[in-house]
Design a protein around this motif. Structure first.
Motif, mmCIF file in Angstrom:
data_model
loop_
_atom_site.group_PDB
_atom_site.id
_atom_site.type_symbol
_atom_site.label_atom_id
_atom_site.label_comp_id
_atom_site.label_asym_id
_atom_site.label_seq_id
_atom_site.Cartn_x
_atom_site.Cartn_y
_atom_site.Cartn_z
ATOM 1 N N ASN A 110 48.126 40.698 43.349
ATOM 2 C CA ASN A 110 48.749 40.448 42.037
ATOM 3 C C ASN A 110 48.542 39.005 41.553
ATOM 4 O O ASN A 110 49.254 38.567 40.665
ATOM 5 C CB ASN A 110 50.242 40.778 42.107
ATOM 6 C CG ASN A 110 50.976 39.903 43.119
ATOM 7 O OD1 ASN A 110 50.330 39.334 44.012
ATOM 8 N ND2 ASN A 110 52.274 39.778 42.978
ATOM 9 N N GLY B 193 46.093 37.665 39.944
ATOM 10 C CA GLY B 193 45.482 37.577 38.601
ATOM 11 C C GLY B 193 44.561 36.367 38.481
ATOM 12 O O GLY B 193 43.729 36.134 39.366
ATOM 13 N N SER B 194 44.792 35.576 37.458
ATOM 14 C CA SER B 194 43.890 34.446 37.228
ATOM 15 C C SER B 194 44.400 33.155 37.883
ATOM 16 O O SER B 194 43.834 32.086 37.681
ATOM 17 C CB SER B 194 43.721 34.220 35.713
ATOM 18 O OG SER B 194 44.997 33.927 35.182
#
Ligand code: ADP
Length: 811
Positions: free
Chosen positions: A765, A767-768
């Protein structure tokens, strides 16, 4: 002539004739003739009442007028009252002793004329002669009775004497005597009590009686039982009822209606042995004569009883002697039979030799062992039964036995008649004055086993491997030197214990002893590797070979196990294995690093490359600020790449074997503050920091601890939305310091939770949000170097808490 006839000659009113009782010296009325209606008779008057001096030489007293004398004598007064007035009295004598009186009374005063006096004297003389004759006759009768009784008494005494000679037993003696005695003394009961010295009692032994007797009754020999006997050994009680208080045992006599008793002690050499008791149902029954008879009988009985008692004791002694002889004979016979049984059934050879060691007898076992018959005429020496070189030993043993020492057993080479020999154990016992008993036990089998065992033992101690033998219950029987070296237990400690208690095998390798046994019993041997503990606790790797061994008859005897130590080989194998594992891990890591590094580096490097390209192409068209912007971007990317490079290097360093751990005493509180300030320059209010004891100093490595705190805090800030608070809590206990870092950010999915400490692992989780997945693995390593632990609790979308616990050495 009767008194009546006399009264016709002398017509007075009353003539009385009295006799003198020889025993009491009293005058007793014998006959009266009177014409007076109320004759006056005085029964007995003592002779002393007569005033003999008042009589003349003719023994006559004449009182012409009684009234003149009535004041002097109450009897005279009564005569006067009856109407008598004159009295003529003549005393009859024999040898000058008064034997009677003749009294004539008249109611007339001075009635008796001289003629009457003469007639009266004449009659008195005649009467005296008659009385004398009567008395003589009486005396003769009495003497006769006495003589008879005396004869009877003599007869009884004679019979008792006879009894002394003939009687075999006391009842034979006593019972007839008591019967005879009762013929002479006709009382109600005669009994005899004898002293029973064994129980210290008196027992009523026999009785003749016309009522229930006391035979069998036992009376304890109390001191007062024999009280009251006089020096003739007589105790006579004329009325028992009067002395019951003194003799309580006499109550029973009274109950039987017995009133007087005569007892005579039977004594022998001054010692009371019995009591003769005679009982009568009237008072004062026993006369002097009875006493005399009883004493005579008692004395004779005493001698007789003692005599019989002696002969009874003699007989008894003779009987017990005979009984003893019978018993001893039986014992001897049974002992002889037992000895015979032992001799005949013993498996050992037994022989009897005389004092010169010549064999006199031998049992069947001996003959079988030595293959020879013992002929008593043959005179074979015991020394010939052994090899020549053992003869000296046997002689020494014989000497020992003669001197009374025990343990006269030696081992010899016994020699058969055909010259062959066998191992034997020979024991010698000395029978005082009679010779020797020797037993010979064949020990061929034992010797063989001993030799085999010695041989085996020599083999066992020679081999380098541990050789252990056990019985079928795994009880250790032998333990060679190599076993001592290998396991660290001495033979004397090991032998007798079971293999399982001394060397519990490691059941990680084998399920149970049963498993082992099953494997073993199938083939009767087993080979395999086991782990056994050494005496010092160290675990040894052993290559074991066990085999069942049997006796000559084929029956299982025990288990022989050979143990070969393969510990060092095992350790080398393990080290090699570990090295291989490690290499595999390193390779894996390299692969992972390369894949991540290529990905992580590619992006910034591509960006650097693109920026540098556009600079080199468009530099001349660009404004100086634009150029500066591009260069700035390049610098940022380079910094990022450098950061990644640092992490990678740090991580690689941490995985390495030699990590520099340099603890110093310092304040963790200050370090936390410092790092928080560093990381929250733009928003210092985001981090809530609490510390319980700010002044506490503990020991830690500042560089590694900075890594720990920086990583945890930067993650908390990075993985939660900007503005969300982050909490840092530092708590000191006396044994630990606890650091909690909590955020309210994105959290970690459950699937990733137990992998986040692996290098390069990042949750799904993120992400970026940039990162390398190396920070937590470096952190964990740094915590472990401090001896501490790190834990993570997290829920996706809610937040994450990391807790680090570092031990603090006790002060
Ligand atoms: P990174 O450089 O990716 O942050 P780390 O080793 O520090 O590497 O963390 C490993 C991973 O653990 C992260 O990629 C992230 O998925 C997860 N993680 C660590 N800290 C947090 C946190 N505070 N909140 C949510 N996820 C976290």
């Amino acid at each position: 002539m009767t008194l009546k006839e006399l009264r016709t000659l002398i017509p007075c009113e009353r003539i009385g004739f009295n006799l003198v009782d020889e025993n009491t010296q009293e005058v007793v009325a014998y006959a009266v003739d009177t014409s007076v209606a109320d004759p006056f008779v005085t029964d007995r008057v003592s002779l002393t009442e007569y005033s003999l001096s008042e009589f003349d030489q003719n023994n006559t007293r004449y009182i012409p007028d009684l009234r003149l004398m009535q004041d002097q004598n109450p009897i005279v007064k009564r005569l006067v009252d009856k109407g008598f007035r004159s009295l003529l009295q003549i005393i009859l004598t024999q040898e000058k002793q008064p034997i009677g009186t003749l009294n004539l009374f008249s109611t007339e005063i001075d009635f008796f004329t001289p003629e009457y006096h003469e007639i009266t004297r004449e009659v008195a003389n005649q009467l005296a002669i008659v009385i004398n004759q009567l008395r003589l006759a009486q005396n003769i009768r009495i003497s006769n009775i006495r003589l008879e009784r005396y004869a009877r008494r003599m007869e009884i005494l004679h019979r008792i004497d006879f009894g002394i000679i003939t009687a075999q037993a006391i009842p034979e003696l006593i019972n007839p005597t008591l019967h005879e005695l009762r013929q002479v003394i006709p009382c109600q009961e005669i009994n005899i009590g004898l002293s029973d010295e064994t129980t210290n009692e008196w027992v009523i032994y026999a009785a003749v009686s016309d009522r229930r007797t006391f035979v069998g009754q036992r009376i304890p020999a109390q001191p007062n039982l024999l009280r009251g006997f006089d020096d003739r050994n007589i105790r006579s009680i004329s009325d028992i009822r009067l002395v019951v208080d003194e003799y309580p045992f006499a109550t029973q006599w009274i109950e039987q209606g017995l009133i007087s008793v005569l007892q005579v002690l039977l004594k022998y050499e001054d010692k009371p042995i019995g009591v003769l008791s005679l009982f009568a149902n009237t008072t004062d029954f026993f006369t002097d004569e009875y006493r005399e008879i009883s004493v005579d009988v008692a004395n004779q009985l005493a001698i007789a009883i003692h005599h019989v008692q002696l002969s009874e004791a003699l007989q008894k002694g003779k009987d017990t002697l005979e009984q003893r002889v019978i018993e001893r004979t039986a014992e001897l016979t049974s002992a002889k039979e037992k000895v015979e049984a032992i001799l005949n059934n013993s498996l050992d050879g037994i022989l009897l030799a005389n004092i010169d060691l010549q064999i006199e007898r031998a049992n069947p076992a001996f003959e079988k062992l030595f293959g020879r018959k013992i002929d008593t005429r043959g005179k074979v020496s015991l020394l010939n039964m052994v090899q020549a070189q053992d003869a000296k030993q046997v002689e020494a043993c014989v000497q020992n036995a003669v001197q009374g020492f025990n343990n006269n057993t030696i081992e010899v080479q016994a020699k058969r008649e055909d010259g062959t020999t066998f191992d034997a154990e020979l024991s010698i016992g000395y029978v005082a004055g009679d010779g020797f008993v020797s037993t010979i036990h064949d020990i061929t089998a034992r010797k063989l086993v001993e030799r085999q065992l010695r041989y085996q033992a020599s083999i066992q101690s020679a081999v380098a491997d541990a050789v252990i033998t056990t019985d079928l219950n795994l009880r250790i029987q032998s333990w060679n030197e190599a076993a001592e070296r290998l396991y660290g237990w001495r033979a004397d400690e090991a032998i007798g214990k079971t293999l399982l208690e001394l060397l519990p095998p490691d059941f990680e390798l084998y399920q149970s002893v049963d498993d082992l046994e099953r494997a073993f019993s199938k083939n009767e041997y087993w080979t395999g590797e086991l782990r056994y503990p050494h005496h010092n606790g160290e675990i040894l790797h052993i290559l074991c070979s066990s085999v069942l061994f049997r006796d000559t008859a084929g029956d299982p005897l025990g288990i022989l196990t050979i143990s070969h130590d393969i510990t060092s080989r095992k350790k080398a194998e393990e080290a090699l294995h570990n090295a291989l594992e490690r290499e595999k891990e390193v390779n894996e890591m390299k692969t992972r690093f390369i894949s991540i590094a290529s990905h992580e580096f590619r992006t910034p490097l591509a960006s650097i490359f693109a920026t540098a390209e556009s600079l080199s192409i468009y530099r001349h068209k660009m404004q100086p600020e634009q150029i500066e912007n591009k260069l700035d971007k390049i610098r940022q990317q380079v910094t990022h790449v450098t950061a990644i490079m640092d992490d990678v290097l740090e991580s690689a360093r941490m995985q390495g074997v030699y990590v520099n751990f340099k603890p110093f005493a310092g304040s963790l509180n200050l370090l936390c503050r410092d790092i928080i300030q560093e990381l929250t320059e733009q928003s210092p209010e985001r981090v809530h920091y609490v510390c319980d004891t700010p002044q506490q100093y503990i020991s830690f490595d500042p560089r590694l601890m900075r890594q720990i705190i920086t990583n945890l805090l930067s993650n908390a800030l990075k993985y939660s939305p900007f503005g969300e608070p982050v909490e840092v809590k530092l708590v000191h206990t006396d044994r630990h310091v606890i650091l909690d870092v909590s955020d309210q950010g994105i959290g970690i999915p459950e699937a990733d939770l137990n992998r986040i400490f692996e290098p390069f692992h990042r949750a799904g989780n993120v992400g970026s949000i940039v990162g390398t997945g190396l920070g937590l693995s470096i952190t964990q390593k740094a915590v472990e170097l401090h001896g501490g632990t790190i834990e993570c609790r997290s829920a996706v979308g809610q937040g994450t808490t990391f807790t680090v616990v570092i031990p603090v050495p006790a002060q």
